[in-house]
Design an enzyme around this catalytic site. Structure first.
Site, PDB file in Angstrom:
ATOM      1  N   LYS A 122     -30.049  -9.997 -65.142  1.00  0.00           N
ATOM      2  CA  LYS A 122     -31.255  -9.428 -64.520  1.00  0.00           C
ATOM      3  C   LYS A 122     -31.600 -10.191 -63.229  1.00  0.00           C
ATOM      4  O   LYS A 122     -31.763  -9.591 -62.168  1.00  0.00           O
ATOM      5  CB  LYS A 122     -32.445  -9.497 -65.481  1.00  0.00           C
ATOM      6  N   ASP A 141     -35.339  -5.261 -66.569  1.00  0.00           N
ATOM      7  CA  ASP A 141     -36.456  -6.112 -67.002  1.00  0.00           C
ATOM      8  C   ASP A 141     -37.224  -5.350 -68.071  1.00  0.00           C
ATOM      9  O   ASP A 141     -36.780  -4.305 -68.551  1.00  0.00           O
ATOM     10  CB  ASP A 141     -37.341  -6.488 -65.812  1.00  0.00           C
TER      11      ASP A 141
END
Ligand code: SF4
Length: 225
Positions: A122, A141
């Protein structure tokens, strides 16, 4: 409802119309600053991160400065973002590795970014897209995870697996924007609690809308049902 693959084109088109210029709201002026800001943003709002980074980046202008920072002092400087001990370890560890193995420059590829302590896909995706305008994946996320599940784009629960499901159906040219648009849509229309389906422009494309609201409140035109 049609399959995810059949709906994704229209979902992306609706999102582009609703969020034409979506970008990260984290403030940064260098690849290392967006790396630090992204580490700080875990379990914290971007607004809170933006409150502390101006003075933090002024005090530690380079990766060398963060690499040699006193952990106890840095912990206090970032305390308001939460999980400050782990974040301090990640920031100092990643900065040391950047100084020692990458000549002080944040790497611009996924493989090398993933060798930095505290950096998973991420964070790497956000650094690549924000600092280098590179798409090597889709940052997943909490908002992207929730929206992907609600929109029926992935049945997975682990971010890396959700990312693979998204990569399989979202055109590569849209990977960077897709993350930012879903984050904004999650914040503005589809929060974790009480999604606002009756006002959501995606409600005719979302299999979860009818789970949250009765059909008469959704007011979906017959042609979309
Ligand atoms: Fe979220 Fe509801 Fe919109 Fe689906 S229809 S994306 S659940 S707000």
């Amino acid at each position: 409802m049609k399959s995810a693959k059949q709906r994704i084109g229209e979902i992306i088109a609706v999102l582009y119309k609703a969020y034409p210029k979506s970008r990260t709201v984290l403030r940064f002026e260098s690849p290392h600053q967006i790396l630090v800001a992204t580490i700080l943003s875990a379990q914290c709002t971007d607004e809170r991160v933006n409150q502390i980074t101006p003075s933090l980046f002024k005090k530690h202008p380079t990766p060398h400065d963060f690499a040699s920072a006193d952990p106890k002092v840095l912990e206090m400087e970032i305390k308001s973002t939460g999980f400050f001990r782990n974040k301090t370890k990640s920031i100092i560890g990643a900065s040391k590795k950047i100084v020692e193995d990458f000549d002080g420059a944040v790497p611009d590829n996924m493989e090398d970014l993933l060798t930095l302590p505290g950096v998973a896909r991420k964070t790497a995706n956000i650094v690549l897209s924000s600092a280098f305008q590179k798409a090597e994946g889709i940052a997943v996320d909490t908002h992207v995870k929730r929206l992907s599940q609600r929109l029926g784009l992935s049945k997975e629960n682990v971010p890396d697996k959700i990312e693979q499901d998204l990569i399989a159906i979202v055109p590569k040219k849209d990977w960077i924007d897709f993350n930012y648009m879903l984050v904004l849509h999650g914040r503005r229309v589809c929060p974790s609690r009480k999604p606002r389906c009756p006002e959501c422009q995606l409600r005719h494309l979302c299999p979860s809308a009818s789970e949250f609201y009765p059909e008469n409140e959704l007011n979906i035109p017959k042609s979309f049902r």
